[in-house]
Design an enzyme around this catalytic site. Structure first.
Site, mmCIF file in Angstrom:
data_model
loop_
_atom_site.group_PDB
_atom_site.id
_atom_site.type_symbol
_atom_site.label_atom_id
_atom_site.label_comp_id
_atom_site.label_asym_id
_atom_site.label_seq_id
_atom_site.Cartn_x
_atom_site.Cartn_y
_atom_site.Cartn_z
ATOM 1 N N GLY A 20 28.210 27.304 40.179
ATOM 2 C CA GLY A 20 28.124 28.610 39.518
ATOM 3 C C GLY A 20 27.509 29.685 40.400
ATOM 4 O O GLY A 20 26.742 30.519 39.911
ATOM 5 N N ASP A 152 30.774 21.824 54.698
ATOM 6 C CA ASP A 152 32.238 21.811 54.831
ATOM 7 C C ASP A 152 32.604 22.367 56.206
ATOM 8 O O ASP A 152 32.007 23.353 56.658
ATOM 9 C CB ASP A 152 32.912 22.746 53.803
ATOM 10 N N THR A 192 14.997 15.431 43.817
ATOM 11 C CA THR A 192 15.075 16.617 44.685
ATOM 12 C C THR A 192 15.664 16.310 46.068
ATOM 13 O O THR A 192 15.869 17.218 46.859
ATOM 14 C CB THR A 192 13.674 17.243 44.900
ATOM 15 N N CYS A 385 52.023 40.300 29.574
ATOM 16 C CA CYS A 385 52.903 40.175 30.728
ATOM 17 C C CYS A 385 54.087 39.252 30.408
ATOM 18 O O CYS A 385 54.951 39.651 29.651
ATOM 19 C CB CYS A 385 52.121 39.768 31.966
ATOM 20 N N LEU A 386 54.113 38.016 30.896
ATOM 21 C CA LEU A 386 55.225 37.143 30.518
ATOM 22 C C LEU A 386 55.273 36.971 28.994
ATOM 23 O O LEU A 386 56.341 36.836 28.409
ATOM 24 C CB LEU A 386 55.111 35.772 31.208
ATOM 25 N N HIS A 511 47.908 43.844 32.309
ATOM 26 C CA HIS A 511 46.887 42.817 32.052
ATOM 27 C C HIS A 511 45.582 43.448 31.552
ATOM 28 O O HIS A 511 44.689 43.711 32.349
ATOM 29 C CB HIS A 511 46.605 42.025 33.330
ATOM 30 N N GLU A 513 43.261 42.033 30.091
ATOM 31 C CA GLU A 513 42.135 41.094 30.234
ATOM 32 C C GLU A 513 41.319 41.344 31.495
ATOM 33 O O GLU A 513 40.148 40.979 31.565
ATOM 34 C CB GLU A 513 42.633 39.641 30.185
#
Ligand code: GLN
Length: 537
Positions: A20, A152, A192, A385-386, A511, A513
């Site tokens: 997060g 990484d 830890t 949209c769609l 959109h 949203e």
């Protein structure tokens, strides 16, 4: 070039992914903003795609689109939802984009015969991108979140760039490192060691973390904090607990209680200014956590196995639900599983139907069945949209007598292409970044549901599509009761459709949203839910 007075915060993650970082970054930014600082957040993604636009949503979830038409990581959506400020292309950079830029320069001969290398050329380009936002002069603080997990291989150049910037006398920054403190049930202990290893791993790359945020499922006591501080070269007050929250919107309040903003400002040598007032935010939380009623909205999509594919829609429903002090239960419905025979059974407990955006053939007939059921049974319907295109296809087939109507996205040779490829899309061969993207204007007709929601005749909304309503059919649609209630003023593209004789049926080509925020919920979502509450059986 000397840097402006902008201060920088890097956010890295260790131990596992999905801790997060985006939410912590957004929450910290919210608190700093509340103290009167202008803040923006940037995400550096270590993958080689130039942007997430070409990624399947199953990979990293939704692709979020900014007003300036950048296809970005879903974390940009969190930044906008928390801060209520717009992000742009500069807020999301990928390894692909960095390399593309450096390689293009090499082809132009800009390196004058030098060998082009990860250090310094790639790291220089990373540093340039980090500084870009600061150099606009608009921000006191830039938070740069580095995707991936420390250790990484792909994030190494980013960490190296951070190391170099930490030693740059013109540059002022700190590093916040997020780790996980797991709870071992067998011994009943919080551990830890993974945190210690992760901080050490970062140190091996030459970067000392300044603040640690420990993600945990249980309370971390002062003794554990002191232990972590001792082993990780961190001052004890800079070890911050971040316990699992019941909603992501609680995190700013939790971080305020833990003093994250104060620690950060002290380390950046910035004045604390006034204690942050986040009363409006807290009142949103109160409404969210104390619902007076509950409704169920069916979300019909084909990527529902990974809910992050629809994260902005999910969050918009939460924002709008809080306006009505109503808990919104989402019933996730896979579009591939819906057909005429089972739609009544599947939809029997729904108060509203939302058909989601998407691409390609899979699940499209399910979406069309969903529209038909919502239209005929007068269930509040919102198509995005769609989802809007499916509403047009369904209406064409069942009300305009165009039985074989389709979109040319799926059937290139359909007899009645009610949805077809936009002008300007026909000649394109490259997939990346070539859709109709970003904010465009839309003119709204008076006395319509859209007009009632927006309370305005000219709006701007973000787009991400290649296909559009075929205006050749508009007259027939209007006569049968589907109206184009919002139209692009220059290109005349249909942006909003509504139908007669239905409590709330709205399809939008754009959109909404992407622009709903905690403090400014999107009016179409608010009204869609108002209708769903009103019609609730
Ligand atoms: N596939 C459709 C188009 O390209 C819809 C896109 C979307 O839902 N974002 O027009």
């Amino acid at each position: 070039m000397p840097d402006s007075k902008t201060k920088y915060i890097f956010v890295t993650g260790g131990v596992t992914s999905s801790l997060g970082k985006g939410i912590i970054s957004a929450s910290l930014a919210k608190l700093l903003q509340a103290r009167g600082y202008s803040v923006t957040i940037q995400k550096l993604d270590p993958y080689i795609n130039v942007d997430p636009g070409t990624l399947n949503p199953y990979e990293h979830g939704e692709c979020y689109v900014t007003e300036d038409g950048a296809e970005t990581d879903l974390d940009s959506g969190h930044y906008e939802r928390y801060l209520d400020t717009k992000t742009s292309q500069a807020n999301n950079v990928t390894t692909g984009r960095i390399y593309q830029h450096v390689i293009n320069k090499e082809r132009e001969g800009a390196f004058l015969g030098k060998t082009v290398q990860v250090i310094p050329h790639i790291t220089d380009e990373i540093k340039r991108r980090v500084r870009l936002l600061g150099r606009t002069g608009k921000y006191d603080i830039v938070i740069t979140e580095i995707g991936g997990t420390v250790g990484d291989i792909e994030s190494l150049p980013y960490i190296e760039a951070v190391r170099q910037l930490k030693w740059d006398p013109e540059f002022s920054c700190i590093v916040i490192h997020l780790t996980l403190v797991p709870f071992l049930a067998a011994s009943g202990e919080l551990k830890t060691k993974p945190t210690q290893h992760s901080v050490k791993q970062l140190l091996e790359s030459g970067v000392q973390a300044d603040v640690l945020v420990l993600r945990t499922e249980h309370n971390i006591n002062d003794e554990i904090k002191r232990k972590v501080a001792l082993f990780c070269n961190i001052s004890p007050e800079a070890v911050i607990e971040s316990k699992n929250a019941s909603t992501i919107y609680e995190v700013p309040v939790m971080m305020q209680d833990e003093g994250l903003d104060r620690v950060v400002l002290n380390k950046l040598d910035l004045p604390l200014r006034e204690e942050p007032e986040i009363n409006e935010w807290k009142s949103f939380l109160t409404r969210l956590k104390n619902p007076k009623q509950s409704i169920t909205i069916g979300l019909i999509g084909k990527y529902i196995e990974l809910k992050d594919s629809y994260i902005s829609i999910h969050e918009s429903l939460i924002h709008a639900g809080a306006v009505h002090q109503t808990s919104v239960k989402i019933k996730w419905i896979h579009s591939e599983t819906i057909h005429a025979d089972n739609v009544a059974e599947e939809f029997k407990d729904l108060d509203g139907v939302l058909v989601a955006p998407g691409f390609g053939e899979r699940g499209i007939e399910g979406k069309i069945s969903a529209v038909k059921y919502a239209r005929e049974n007068k269930i509040p319907f919102f198509g995005i949209c769609l989802g809007m295109q499916c509403a047009v296809i369904e209406f064409a087939r069942n009300k305009v007598n165009l039985t074989n109507a389709h979109t040319t996205e799926i059937d290139e040779n359909t007899e009645d292409p009610v949805i077809f490829l936009m002008e300007g899309q026909k000649e394109l061969t490259n997939k990346g970044g070539t859709m109709r993207l970003g904010a465009y204007e839309c003119q709204i007709e008076a006395d319509t549901l859209a007009h009632k929601a927006y309370g305005s005749e000219l709006i701007t909304e973000r787009h991400r599509h290649r296909f559009e309503f075929n205006n050749k059919y508009l007259e027939g649609f209007e006569a049968a009761g589907m109206h184009a209630t919002g139209v692009n003023p220059t290109g005349k593209m249909v942006e909003i459709v509504e139908i007669d004789d239905h409590p709330w049926f709205v399809g939008v080509q754009f959109h909404p949203e992407y622009s709903s925020t905690v403090l400014n919920p999107h009016p179409l979502f608010v009204d869609f839910l108002a209708a769903s509450i009103k019609e609730k059986k």
